[in-house]
Every structure is written in structure tokens, then in C-alpha cells.
Enzyme design. Sequence first.
Site, short mmCIF file in Angstrom:
data_model
loop_
_atom_site.label_atom_id
_atom_site.label_comp_id
_atom_site.label_asym_id
_atom_site.label_seq_id
_atom_site.Cartn_x
_atom_site.Cartn_y
_atom_site.Cartn_z
N ASP A 312 0.87 -1.17 0.00
CA ASP A 312 0.00 0.00 0.00
C ASP A 312 0.92 1.23 0.00
OD1 ASP A 312 -2.32 1.66 0.44
OD2 ASP A 312 -1.65 1.82 2.52
N ASP A 504 -1.47 -1.07 6.19
CA ASP A 504 -1.65 -0.64 7.59
C ASP A 504 -3.05 -0.18 7.93
OD1 ASP A 504 -1.62 1.78 6.16
OD2 ASP A 504 -0.85 2.86 7.90
N ASP A 508 -7.04 -1.99 4.03
CA ASP A 508 -6.08 -3.01 3.59
C ASP A 508 -6.44 -4.40 4.11
OD1 ASP A 508 -4.39 -1.26 2.16
OD2 ASP A 508 -3.45 -0.62 4.02
#
Length: 629
Positions: A312, A504, A508
Site C-alpha cells: 500500500d 496498515d 487493507d
Amino acid sequence: MTSQKPFVLRYPVFASTIVLAIVGGVLALSGLEGAARWTISIFALAVAAKESVRMVRSIMKGSWGIDVLAVTAIIATVLVGEYWASVIIVLMFTGGEALEDYAESRAKRELTSLLNNSPQIAHREVTAGATTEDCPVTELALEDVVVVKPGELIPVDGILLSDEATLDESSLTGESIPVERVRGDQVISGSVNGSAAFRMKVTARAEDSQYQRIVALVTEAAESKAPFVRLADRYAVPFTAVAYVLAITAWVMSGNPTHFAEVLVVATPCPLIIAAPVAFIAGMSRAARHGIIVKNGGTLEKLARIKTVAFDKTGTLTHGQPVLSSVVSVGVVDENELVRLAAIAEQYSAHTLAQSIVQGARLRSLTVTPCEDVVETTAAGLTANIEGHTVVVGKYSFIAQQDPAAVRVDIAAGELAVYVAIDGKFAGALLLRDELRADAPDTLTWLSLLGITHTLMLTGDGKVTAEHVAKSLGVTNVQAECLPLDKVRAVEAVTDRPVMMVGDGVNDAPVLAAADVGVAMGARGSTAASESADVVIMKDDLHRVARAIEIGQQTIRIALQSIWIGISLSLILMILATFGLIPAVVGAGFQEVIDVVAILNALRALGTSRWLARLHLAQRSVQPQQSSV
């Protein structure tokens, strides 16, 4: 954790074997050789019968292990009269459980320390700043005020009410240097207080606090069984076949059934039973020591084979919080005054960019004073009365309503402009950007050294910004403007597998669960992300993503080494025994040595090899890069 019951009760068969061996020795030395032979032989056959029942049950479930060899060796040595060899085999076989317990307790030292240190009691204030009462941590409620004394563990997550505190967070993050906290900062359960007591307000119940979440993860990790253990059993099938072929060959060549027994005595490799799981437990323990919680042994095997790493962007490769990077002033006021006035107005806003502007002013040592009459217009900006001036801060279109002469400023990829007008005149703009984490470039380089050639970035940001970040880091592929489902589909579409996903945030969680190995940056991430992941990084340090793969690679290599050490040495001894060069009693003793060597080798997974030391040296030679998006 190892049971605290007496040794005899924990390992009754092993203890009985020692007693029977002593009794047999006394009988033999007293001239009662026949009594010694019958005593030991009957006991050995009883153990073989007991193990045969377990062996048959395993075979019926489709699991062919090395129990077959051990049971056959015990029976064969009894039948040919080598009863001392049979008792040594029984001692070795039943002693494996005790030896495994010792090795596991050594390997799980870092894991069990978390469980043993779980906070139990809290000092809750009864009257503000006056008296306290001790209560179980589970009884604490939100908004309770707790006093933490010097050297104590923080019982639950909370906010510091005292002016300052010095905390040791090493058991949570792996960072050995104490950290300083000031009034209003978050404090994490499980941290150890320094030399001065402090007050804190409870913000999470015990079961929702960081330390209890870690304990739950560690408990899951400690109780898991690695699929690799079943892989070790698969080695036993061809090994057993080879052992029987050699044993029958020895019997046929010599015409002596004793040689059949001698071969099988050295063909009972307990390393296949013990060494592989010990290596996995040691690997998980070493990871925990570095602030990396690996939830199960199967994940270690996947970590060792990772081919693709997906990230990410926001909060993982970047800090996730924009910072004031530059200021454009058109001359109405100077740059610092423009920042000061904007920060005074923005200090009352809940917008995500407001704190970035306020923080930018403080970094420039500017005083952010109170102001009056702040009016916020949703999705546009705000207006404030500051020291007799009307200050407007917000989007370009909002400022253009105040001064049609306002102009857009040039911004780079990944930048965002916040415009300012003073008393109806366009005054300039503040440029913000989400900075790359300083450890991101090093982490990508380290992954390359570990053999990871395919990297992927999945982000909800726009394409221009995403491609700029990817280019800065050398990420090989990027997919922008992704919704959570788009990230899941992107990971599922990866062909170079296994694939690791690092994230995080709450958004996600689905893709972390979909990846072969999901890694949550748990120090700053959401509970949902941590629960969906296979690996949780407890310190906000991206380097530990690469370290997790490194530990997985070393653990698998050592587990395989341990298996092959046991097999190779046993094969050598079997060949020697085939030609009658190793008596049964001597062979049983050699097999014990092989077991110890294989287990000691497996425990090497607790430490760092020379190869890893060289890898670290190469990684440190890469100078940290400062970049931004």
C-alpha cells in the site's frame, strides 16, 4: 509453556525406561543375566506395542511417519537377543519428548516472555490526585484515571495526563532505546515505566489494548503447527524403504538376523520428528525478538519462498500525513507571516490538512495564537478574524470568490496546494506533500538482495502521484485509484507467487487476507489489518518487512539442513551396519549423537548466520535516501 508437573509425571515412559535400565544393569552385574534380559525385553516389547497402536492410527489417517522404523528396530533387537540395544532405542524414542520440550522452551524464550509479563493489576484513582485502589486490569473502564508506578507495566492503552514520562517499549517494538512521552501523548499497554510515576486516562479496555492483542497473536503463533512438519514426515517414506532394503540385504549377505536389527537400530532418525519443528519455533521466536509476530509456522515457509511483494502507498511507503514543503507568497505578506496566519485559522479545523499546516508553523518556530469568529465552509475552506484581519484559507475556487485575481500555483506530482487570502486579497499558497518514509528506499534494496525481483504498489491515489512514488523507489509495477476490492483482484492476478502484501489501514484488511502472506504495520495500523494479516510488524519500521523474509529463508534452510544431517548420518551408519561393522548397542549410541547434532543445528534459527551478517553489511552500505511525493 512447559508444564510444572514433576518430571516423572510429565514423562512416565521415559522415567520408567531409565528405572528399568538401572534394574537390568543391577541384575546383569549380579549374575542374573537371564532375568535382566527378560525384564528389559518384556518392557521394550510393551513400549513397542503402545507405539504400534499410535502408528497404526496414523497410517489409517494417511500419515506414514518414522514410527514404523523405531517399532521394527525395538522388536528386531529383542528377537535377536540384543536387549541392551532395544532399551537404548526405547530410551531414545521416549526421551525425544523431553528433549523436544527443552529445545522448545529455549526457542520460545522471547515468545513466552510476552505472555508471562501480561499486566494483571492496575492502580485506579478513587479521588482525583489523592487516593488509589488496586483492581484487576479487566475491570478498568474508559475514562478511568490510572497511576503507573516506577518500573511497572502500563496496564491498558491510554493518554498521558502527567507532564512527561520515560517508557521502555522494547517488548512491544523491539526498540531498546527508551522513548519520551509528554502530556496528551498516547501510551501503549505493555510498555515499562521509567523512574517516575505518572497518571494516564484509559482509552481502551484491557481486551482491546495493544498488549493483549499481541498476547493473542503470540499465543496463536506458539500453539500453531507448521505444515513443514508434515513435509518432514514425507522424507520418512523413502527413508524407511531404503532402511528396510539395507536391513534385508545385510541379513541375506550374512545369513545372520542380528545384522538386520543392527541396520534398523541406526535407522531411527528422530531429527525428522524433532529438529524441523524446533527450527520453526526458533524462527518465530527470533522474529518476535525483532518486533515481528509471525502467527504460525506455515507462514515462515511461505516467507522463505516469497516472489512478489506488494505495498500500500499511504502510511506504508509514505508517512501518510502531508507536511508543509514550500510556500508561495505574492507579496501581501512574507512567507512566515502567511504560514502563521493560515495556521492560526486552521488550528480549529478537523480537516486532515489542518494539523499539517499547524505543525509546519511550529517547525518554523512561529507562534500559533488563539483567534475568533472562525467559520468553516464544508469542502471549501474556512474564514477567521485574526488580529483585525480577515483571513480565508482553502481551495483555489474558494479563494477566487474573495479575489478574482487569484492565480493557481504550479505544483509537482504528489503535491497539494492550500490557498490563502487576506482582507480580500490573494496572498499566496501553502504546498503540502506526503513524504516518502526514509526507510522505504533501503527496504526495496534489501528485498532485491533477498532475491525479490517483482514489487507492486497498490493505492487509491491518483495515477500521476502513484507513478511518481513508484519511480522514486524503483517499484516494478503500480496500480492506482484502487478500491479495496480492486486491490484484492490485483493480488489474486499476480502470477509470480507466493505474494506478500504490506499495508496498515482498515481498507487493507481484505487484501491482507487475500495475499499468500499478509503483513500489517501494526504499530500504526488498524486492528482489522492486524487480525487479517499473517505477520504483524509491531514497530513502525519498514525494514522489518525485509527482515521477516530473511528470517523465513534462514529458518527453512536450517530446518532442511537438520533433516538432511539426520538422514545423511543415518545412511552412513546403515551402510556400515550392513557390513556388520557397527554392533547394535554402539549403533543405538551413535543415533543419540545424531539426534543431538540435528537439534542443536535447528536451534541456530534463533540467531544470525554469517550469510545474514554479510547481507546486513551490504544493506547498510546503501545510503538512506530522502525523497518525497
